[in-house]
Design a protein around this motif. Sequence first.
Motif, PDB file in Angstrom:
ATOM      1  N   ALA A   2      -6.072 -13.625   3.519  1.00 42.05           N
ATOM      2  CA  ALA A   2      -6.143 -12.479   4.414  1.00 42.05           C
ATOM      3  C   ALA A   2      -6.257 -12.923   5.866  1.00 42.05           C
ATOM      4  O   ALA A   2      -7.046 -12.409   6.628  1.00 42.05           O
ATOM      5  CB  ALA A   2      -7.335 -11.610   4.038  1.00 42.05           C
ATOM      6  N   THR A   3      -5.462 -13.882   6.254  1.00 38.71           N
ATOM      7  CA  THR A   3      -5.496 -14.330   7.636  1.00 38.71           C
ATOM      8  C   THR A   3      -4.791 -13.321   8.512  1.00 38.71           C
ATOM      9  O   THR A   3      -3.861 -12.657   8.085  1.00 38.71           O
ATOM     10  CB  THR A   3      -4.820 -15.707   7.801  1.00 38.71           C
ATOM     11  OG1 THR A   3      -3.498 -15.617   7.308  1.00 38.71           O
ATOM     12  CG2 THR A   3      -5.588 -16.782   7.082  1.00 38.71           C
ATOM     13  N   ASP A   4      -5.240 -13.219   9.733  1.00 39.14           N
ATOM     14  CA  ASP A   4      -4.716 -12.233  10.658  1.00 39.14           C
ATOM     15  C   ASP A   4      -3.674 -12.879  11.553  1.00 39.14           C
ATOM     16  O   ASP A   4      -4.004 -13.509  12.533  1.00 39.14           O
ATOM     17  CB  ASP A   4      -5.870 -11.652  11.476  1.00 39.14           C
ATOM     18  CG  ASP A   4      -5.383 -10.634  12.482  1.00 39.14           C
ATOM     19  OD1 ASP A   4      -6.166 -10.279  13.352  1.00 39.14           O
ATOM     20  OD2 ASP A   4      -4.223 -10.206  12.402  1.00 39.14           O
ATOM     21  N   PHE A  40      -2.875   2.085   6.062  1.00 39.96           N
ATOM     22  CA  PHE A  40      -4.034   1.676   5.269  1.00 39.96           C
ATOM     23  C   PHE A  40      -3.465   0.950   4.054  1.00 39.96           C
ATOM     24  O   PHE A  40      -2.737   1.549   3.256  1.00 39.96           O
ATOM     25  CB  PHE A  40      -4.848   2.897   4.835  1.00 39.96           C
ATOM     26  CG  PHE A  40      -5.610   3.537   5.959  1.00 39.96           C
ATOM     27  CD1 PHE A  40      -6.904   3.138   6.251  1.00 39.96           C
ATOM     28  CD2 PHE A  40      -5.042   4.544   6.725  1.00 39.96           C
ATOM     29  CE1 PHE A  40      -7.624   3.719   7.282  1.00 39.96           C
ATOM     30  CE2 PHE A  40      -5.747   5.136   7.765  1.00 39.96           C
ATOM     31  CZ  PHE A  40      -7.036   4.723   8.044  1.00 39.96           C
ATOM     32  N   TYR A  41      -3.772  -0.349   3.946  1.00 42.85           N
ATOM     33  CA  TYR A  41      -3.133  -1.196   2.931  1.00 42.85           C
ATOM     34  C   TYR A  41      -4.166  -2.096   2.259  1.00 42.85           C
ATOM     35  O   TYR A  41      -5.320  -2.171   2.671  1.00 42.85           O
ATOM     36  CB  TYR A  41      -2.051  -2.066   3.592  1.00 42.85           C
ATOM     37  CG  TYR A  41      -2.650  -3.220   4.373  1.00 42.85           C
ATOM     38  CD1 TYR A  41      -2.734  -4.498   3.816  1.00 42.85           C
ATOM     39  CD2 TYR A  41      -3.175  -3.028   5.649  1.00 42.85           C
ATOM     40  CE1 TYR A  41      -3.312  -5.542   4.522  1.00 42.85           C
ATOM     41  CE2 TYR A  41      -3.755  -4.068   6.357  1.00 42.85           C
ATOM     42  CZ  TYR A  41      -3.818  -5.315   5.791  1.00 42.85           C
ATOM     43  OH  TYR A  41      -4.406  -6.346   6.477  1.00 42.85           O
ATOM     44  N   ALA A  42      -3.701  -2.794   1.218  1.00 42.74           N
ATOM     45  CA  ALA A  42      -4.508  -3.827   0.558  1.00 42.74           C
ATOM     46  C   ALA A  42      -3.587  -5.007   0.258  1.00 42.74           C
ATOM     47  O   ALA A  42      -2.410  -4.815  -0.057  1.00 42.74           O
ATOM     48  CB  ALA A  42      -5.113  -3.296  -0.735  1.00 42.74           C
ATOM     49  N   ASP A  43      -4.115  -6.217   0.369  1.00 42.51           N
ATOM     50  CA  ASP A  43      -3.323  -7.422   0.128  1.00 42.51           C
ATOM     51  C   ASP A  43      -2.777  -7.488  -1.296  1.00 42.51           C
ATOM     52  O   ASP A  43      -1.706  -8.031  -1.529  1.00 42.51           O
ATOM     53  CB  ASP A  43      -4.153  -8.682   0.402  1.00 42.51           C
ATOM     54  CG  ASP A  43      -4.423  -8.881   1.894  1.00 42.51           C
ATOM     55  OD1 ASP A  43      -3.609  -8.419   2.722  1.00 42.51           O
ATOM     56  OD2 ASP A  43      -5.448  -9.504   2.218  1.00 42.51           O
ATOM     57  N   TRP A  44      -3.496  -6.900  -2.256  1.00 39.14           N
ATOM     58  CA  TRP A  44      -3.105  -6.973  -3.663  1.00 39.14           C
ATOM     59  C   TRP A  44      -2.094  -5.894  -4.045  1.00 39.14           C
ATOM     60  O   TRP A  44      -1.620  -5.840  -5.176  1.00 39.14           O
ATOM     61  CB  TRP A  44      -4.338  -6.846  -4.559  1.00 39.14           C
ATOM     62  CG  TRP A  44      -5.255  -5.736  -4.145  1.00 39.14           C
ATOM     63  CD1 TRP A  44      -6.386  -5.849  -3.373  1.00 39.14           C
ATOM     64  CD2 TRP A  44      -5.126  -4.339  -4.448  1.00 39.14           C
ATOM     65  NE1 TRP A  44      -6.957  -4.607  -3.174  1.00 39.14           N
ATOM     66  CE2 TRP A  44      -6.204  -3.663  -3.822  1.00 39.14           C
ATOM     67  CE3 TRP A  44      -4.206  -3.593  -5.169  1.00 39.14           C
ATOM     68  CZ2 TRP A  44      -6.381  -2.284  -3.905  1.00 39.14           C
ATOM     69  CZ3 TRP A  44      -4.381  -2.220  -5.248  1.00 39.14           C
ATOM     70  CH2 TRP A  44      -5.461  -1.583  -4.623  1.00 39.14           C
ATOM     71  N   CYS A  45      -1.745  -5.020  -3.118  1.00 39.26           N
ATOM     72  CA  CYS A  45      -0.902  -3.851  -3.398  1.00 39.26           C
ATOM     73  C   CYS A  45       0.578  -4.194  -3.242  1.00 39.26           C
ATOM     74  O   CYS A  45       1.028  -4.521  -2.144  1.00 39.26           O
ATOM     75  CB  CYS A  45      -1.321  -2.741  -2.433  1.00 39.26           C
ATOM     76  SG  CYS A  45      -0.143  -1.394  -2.263  1.00 39.26           S
ATOM     77  N   ASP A  70      -6.967  -2.901   6.635  1.00 35.11           N
ATOM     78  CA  ASP A  70      -7.199  -3.450   5.300  1.00 35.11           C
ATOM     79  C   ASP A  70      -8.321  -2.640   4.648  1.00 35.11           C
ATOM     80  O   ASP A  70      -9.468  -2.679   5.109  1.00 35.11           O
ATOM     81  CB  ASP A  70      -7.584  -4.930   5.417  1.00 35.11           C
ATOM     82  CG  ASP A  70      -7.757  -5.611   4.066  1.00 35.11           C
ATOM     83  OD1 ASP A  70      -8.111  -4.930   3.077  1.00 35.11           O
ATOM     84  OD2 ASP A  70      -7.549  -6.829   4.008  1.00 35.11           O
ATOM     85  N   VAL A  71      -7.981  -1.877   3.602  1.00 32.87           N
ATOM     86  CA  VAL A  71      -8.970  -0.989   2.996  1.00 32.87           C
ATOM     87  C   VAL A  71     -10.097  -1.746   2.308  1.00 32.87           C
ATOM     88  O   VAL A  71     -11.188  -1.204   2.139  1.00 32.87           O
ATOM     89  CB  VAL A  71      -8.326   0.008   2.002  1.00 32.87           C
ATOM     90  CG1 VAL A  71      -7.353   0.929   2.719  1.00 32.87           C
ATOM     91  CG2 VAL A  71      -7.645  -0.702   0.851  1.00 32.87           C
ATOM     92  N   ASP A  72      -9.851  -2.991   1.900  1.00 32.10           N
ATOM     93  CA  ASP A  72     -10.920  -3.776   1.287  1.00 32.10           C
ATOM     94  C   ASP A  72     -11.942  -4.220   2.328  1.00 32.10           C
ATOM     95  O   ASP A  72     -13.136  -4.278   2.054  1.00 32.10           O
ATOM     96  CB  ASP A  72     -10.345  -4.990   0.554  1.00 32.10           C
ATOM     97  CG  ASP A  72      -9.553  -4.579  -0.684  1.00 32.10           C
ATOM     98  OD1 ASP A  72      -9.925  -3.563  -1.321  1.00 32.10           O
ATOM     99  OD2 ASP A  72      -8.564  -5.258  -1.009  1.00 32.10           O
ATOM    100  N   GLU A  73     -11.473  -4.516   3.538  1.00 33.13           N
ATOM    101  CA  GLU A  73     -12.382  -4.924   4.614  1.00 33.13           C
ATOM    102  C   GLU A  73     -13.038  -3.733   5.304  1.00 33.13           C
ATOM    103  O   GLU A  73     -14.130  -3.853   5.850  1.00 33.13           O
ATOM    104  CB  GLU A  73     -11.617  -5.731   5.675  1.00 33.13           C
ATOM    105  CG  GLU A  73     -11.274  -7.126   5.250  1.00 33.13           C
ATOM    106  CD  GLU A  73     -10.579  -7.895   6.370  1.00 33.13           C
ATOM    107  OE1 GLU A  73     -10.815  -7.587   7.554  1.00 33.13           O
ATOM    108  OE2 GLU A  73      -9.794  -8.801   6.041  1.00 33.13           O
TER     109      GLU A  73
END
Length: 119
Positions: A2-4, A40-45, A70-73
């Motif tokens: 999850a690097t920016d 609004f996203y997620a890395d696993w999506c 990132d919805v997880d963060e």
Amino acid sequence: MATDAHGSTSGQSIDEPLSVESDDHLEDVTAEYDVVLVDFYADWCGPCQMLEPVLEGLADETDAVIAKVDVDEHQQLASAYGVRGVPTLVLFADGEQVEQHTGALSADRLRDLIERYTE
């Protein structure tokens, strides 16, 4: 993972997606720019990953700022906007929320949404 890669902004024009760091940051972005599309996203999506190049293209091609959350963060921020699934796209015009869509939309549909508020 999850690097920016989009953390830097260069001057007035933002031609690549901007990562939102906090609730206040999102408020600042939506207040500062006329039209902002928030992803609004997620890395696993999977659909979120498919939407990524579309959003990068729109950031470059349109006058809208593309902001990514990132919805997880940022679970509280996602909850505040009623995000129940990802991707959820929220469009702001002149600081006000004007559209909200859940699911990946086509580049043409997103461009039409943005252009409706930038003309």
